[in-house]
Design a protein around this motif. Sequence first.
Motif, PDB file in Angstrom:
ATOM      1  N   MET A  14       0.832  -1.208   0.000  1.00  0.00           N
ATOM      2  CA  MET A  14       0.000   0.000   0.000  1.00  0.00           C
ATOM      3  C   MET A  14       0.864   1.255   0.000  1.00  0.00           C
ATOM      4  SD  MET A  14      -3.172   0.681  -0.146  1.00  0.00           S
ATOM      5  CE  MET A  14      -3.007   2.201  -1.058  1.00  0.00           C
ATOM      6  N   GLY A  15       1.811   1.312   0.943  1.00  0.00           N
ATOM      7  CA  GLY A  15       2.666   2.499   1.034  1.00  0.00           C
ATOM      8  C   GLY A  15       3.481   2.701  -0.226  1.00  0.00           C
ATOM      9  N   LEU A  16       4.031   1.614  -0.773  1.00  0.00           N
ATOM     10  CA  LEU A  16       4.855   1.754  -1.983  1.00  0.00           C
ATOM     11  C   LEU A  16       3.999   2.158  -3.187  1.00  0.00           C
ATOM     12  CD1 LEU A  16       7.355  -1.236  -1.610  1.00  0.00           C
ATOM     13  CD2 LEU A  16       7.837   1.199  -1.279  1.00  0.00           C
ATOM     14  N   ARG A  20       4.763   5.458  -5.275  1.00  0.00           N
ATOM     15  CA  ARG A  20       4.964   5.396  -6.731  1.00  0.00           C
ATOM     16  C   ARG A  20       4.023   6.369  -7.450  1.00  0.00           C
ATOM     17  NH1 ARG A  20       2.470   3.444 -11.861  1.00  0.00           N
ATOM     18  NH2 ARG A  20       4.229   4.039 -13.138  1.00  0.00           N
ATOM     19  N   GLU A  21       2.760   6.394  -7.039  1.00  0.00           N
ATOM     20  CA  GLU A  21       1.802   7.297  -7.692  1.00  0.00           C
ATOM     21  C   GLU A  21       2.181   8.758  -7.472  1.00  0.00           C
ATOM     22  OE1 GLU A  21      -0.765   6.858  -9.751  1.00  0.00           O
ATOM     23  OE2 GLU A  21      -0.442   4.697  -9.753  1.00  0.00           O
ATOM     24  N   ALA A  22       2.583   9.082  -6.239  1.00  0.00           N
ATOM     25  CA  ALA A  22       2.944  10.470  -5.939  1.00  0.00           C
ATOM     26  C   ALA A  22       4.158  10.891  -6.757  1.00  0.00           C
ATOM     27  CB  ALA A  22       3.227  10.621  -4.445  1.00  0.00           C
ATOM     28  N   ALA A  23       5.157  10.009  -6.826  1.00  0.00           N
ATOM     29  CA  ALA A  23       6.374  10.343  -7.580  1.00  0.00           C
ATOM     30  C   ALA A  23       6.070  10.454  -9.070  1.00  0.00           C
ATOM     31  CB  ALA A  23       7.446   9.284  -7.326  1.00  0.00           C
ATOM     32  N   SER A  28       7.438  15.519  -4.802  1.00  0.00           N
ATOM     33  CA  SER A  28       8.535  14.980  -4.001  1.00  0.00           C
ATOM     34  C   SER A  28       7.912  14.079  -2.929  1.00  0.00           C
ATOM     35  CB  SER A  28       9.355  16.108  -3.368  1.00  0.00           C
ATOM     36  OG  SER A  28       8.549  16.926  -2.565  1.00  0.00           O
ATOM     37  N   ALA A  29       8.481  12.905  -2.764  1.00  0.00           N
ATOM     38  CA  ALA A  29       7.833  11.920  -1.891  1.00  0.00           C
ATOM     39  C   ALA A  29       8.875  11.099  -1.150  1.00  0.00           C
ATOM     40  CB  ALA A  29       6.942  10.986  -2.730  1.00  0.00           C
ATOM     41  N   ILE A  30       8.524  10.759   0.098  1.00  0.00           N
ATOM     42  CA  ILE A  30       9.414   9.935   0.920  1.00  0.00           C
ATOM     43  C   ILE A  30       8.574   8.892   1.645  1.00  0.00           C
ATOM     44  CG2 ILE A  30       9.275  11.573   2.891  1.00  0.00           C
ATOM     45  CD1 ILE A  30      12.243  10.798   3.480  1.00  0.00           C
ATOM     46  N   ARG A 151      11.324   0.610  -7.339  1.00  0.00           N
ATOM     47  CA  ARG A 151      12.200   1.084  -8.428  1.00  0.00           C
ATOM     48  C   ARG A 151      11.543   2.215  -9.216  1.00  0.00           C
ATOM     49  NH1 ARG A 151      12.554  -0.168 -13.769  1.00  0.00           N
ATOM     50  NH2 ARG A 151      11.510  -2.201 -13.748  1.00  0.00           N
ATOM     51  N   LEU A 152      10.271   2.034  -9.556  1.00  0.00           N
ATOM     52  CA  LEU A 152       9.592   3.074 -10.334  1.00  0.00           C
ATOM     53  C   LEU A 152       9.525   4.385  -9.541  1.00  0.00           C
ATOM     54  CD1 LEU A 152       6.634   1.034 -11.892  1.00  0.00           C
ATOM     55  CD2 LEU A 152       8.744   1.777 -13.029  1.00  0.00           C
ATOM     56  N   ALA A 153       9.241   4.268  -8.236  1.00  0.00           N
ATOM     57  CA  ALA A 153       9.168   5.479  -7.403  1.00  0.00           C
ATOM     58  C   ALA A 153      10.537   6.160  -7.335  1.00  0.00           C
ATOM     59  CB  ALA A 153       8.664   5.114  -6.012  1.00  0.00           C
ATOM     60  N   GLU A 154      11.567   5.357  -7.094  1.00  0.00           N
ATOM     61  CA  GLU A 154      12.912   5.944  -6.971  1.00  0.00           C
ATOM     62  C   GLU A 154      13.374   6.537  -8.308  1.00  0.00           C
ATOM     63  OE1 GLU A 154      14.853   3.598  -3.166  1.00  0.00           O
ATOM     64  OE2 GLU A 154      15.140   2.705  -5.141  1.00  0.00           O
ATOM     65  N   ASP A 155      13.010   5.893  -9.409  1.00  0.00           N
ATOM     66  CA  ASP A 155      13.375   6.446 -10.719  1.00  0.00           C
ATOM     67  C   ASP A 155      12.762   7.830 -10.912  1.00  0.00           C
ATOM     68  OD1 ASP A 155      14.816   4.212 -11.300  1.00  0.00           O
ATOM     69  OD2 ASP A 155      13.396   3.373 -12.744  1.00  0.00           O
TER      70      ASP A 155
END
Length: 346
Positions: A14-16, A20-23, A28-30, A151-155
Amino acid sequence: MDTYDIGVVGGGVMGLSVLREAAAAGRSAIAFERDHIGHPLGSSHGPARAFATPHLMPELVEPAGRAGAIWRELAAHDPEIHWAQGAMLRTARPEPVAAALAAAGIEHEVLDPAAVEARWSGLTLGPGAPVVHTPDGGTLRADRVLTLLRRLAEDDGAVVREGVTVHGVARDGDGVVLETAIGATRVRHAVVAAASWTPALVAPLGIRVDACATRQTVVYVDDPGARTLPALFEEGDPSTYWVSSGDTTVRLGMDDHRAPAPEPGTRGEPDPRTVEVLMDHVRARLPHASAAPVGLDTCLFTHTGGRFVIERSGPVTAVVACEGRGFKFAPLFARELVADALGVRS
Ligand SMILES: Cc1cc2nc3c(=O)[nH]c(=O)nc-3n(C[C@H](O)[C@H](O)[C@H](O)COP(=O)(O)OP(=O)(O)OC[C@H]3O[C@@H](n4cnc5c(N)ncnc54)[C@H](O)[C@@H]3O)c2cc1C
């Protein structure tokens, strides 16, 4: 103090998904995860979860169809996250489920047990209720999904902090401060996606969430037909389910209402009585499967009264992916949460 548009508490599916959606929306998301991504003390670990559109609650069929579209989008980044070997719901009342599938435009068929056995040799249903079969369901490879979402979020520039517990979520002007042992982080919007730990984190903000966990036992058996075996949810007492989790392995579980509450910090022991019930089920349904389990695990099942919880109060949203279908709905509700509650579009 660091500042982000969106701060997420919890690094399960859920959190990831929210991260991912926010990024992807350019925010900016953490995310803070107190353990590591994929750890075995929560709900999202392991090789497999089922994706199925047939539901005993027909109102879930249409959103499940929309969730399927997002999974296909994600599978464009890693085709191995989703195996579409089909999914089946066995119920004495297939009509409302089939009607909901038809209304949602989802390909399906109602099959009697003999037709199922003729199509999937190595599967014995015996006499009784029919199944509703959909070809688009099947396996979500859970561990791989978590890796992909991260990975998608970090990218897209998101930050994942593992081994960091959020101790407090506090309003701060028009934003929120997330308090951790390594310092405070200010965010414009906080999403608390900490499963059954969510209620305690958001209660001081006046957000009431009803959620608690039980520790369920999961059994793995080898079966030569696993790769093409459709996921099956079978209504009964107890209701049981399985999903293929690898080329030769099937993961099984059951709705165990007597399962114990988890003890903090430990994955607990698999329940021998549940293993026995599930192995009886294997012997009855999968005659070519291994005679003994090839693996056992536990997994936290978050009870919310059947409701996928999304509670927003100003700059804080609490979200709980519930019960036995939270994994498959997580990316859909994350998208809706980020788009509507947080006012951004991906
Ligand atoms: C046996 C079983 C079978 C299931 N089968 C299916 C299925 O076939 N299909 C399906 O769709 N769903 C299924 N589910 C449900 C699905 O797995 C869950 O709904 C989903 O994984 C929940 O994800 P989550 O991110 O909300 O929770 P979690 O994965 O538990 O993530 C919450 C995270 O928050 C972290 N956390 C908690 N407190 C803090 C804090 N203060 N600071 C930082 N981090 C914190 C935890 O460490 C945890 O990693 C099943 C569940 C079980 C138990």
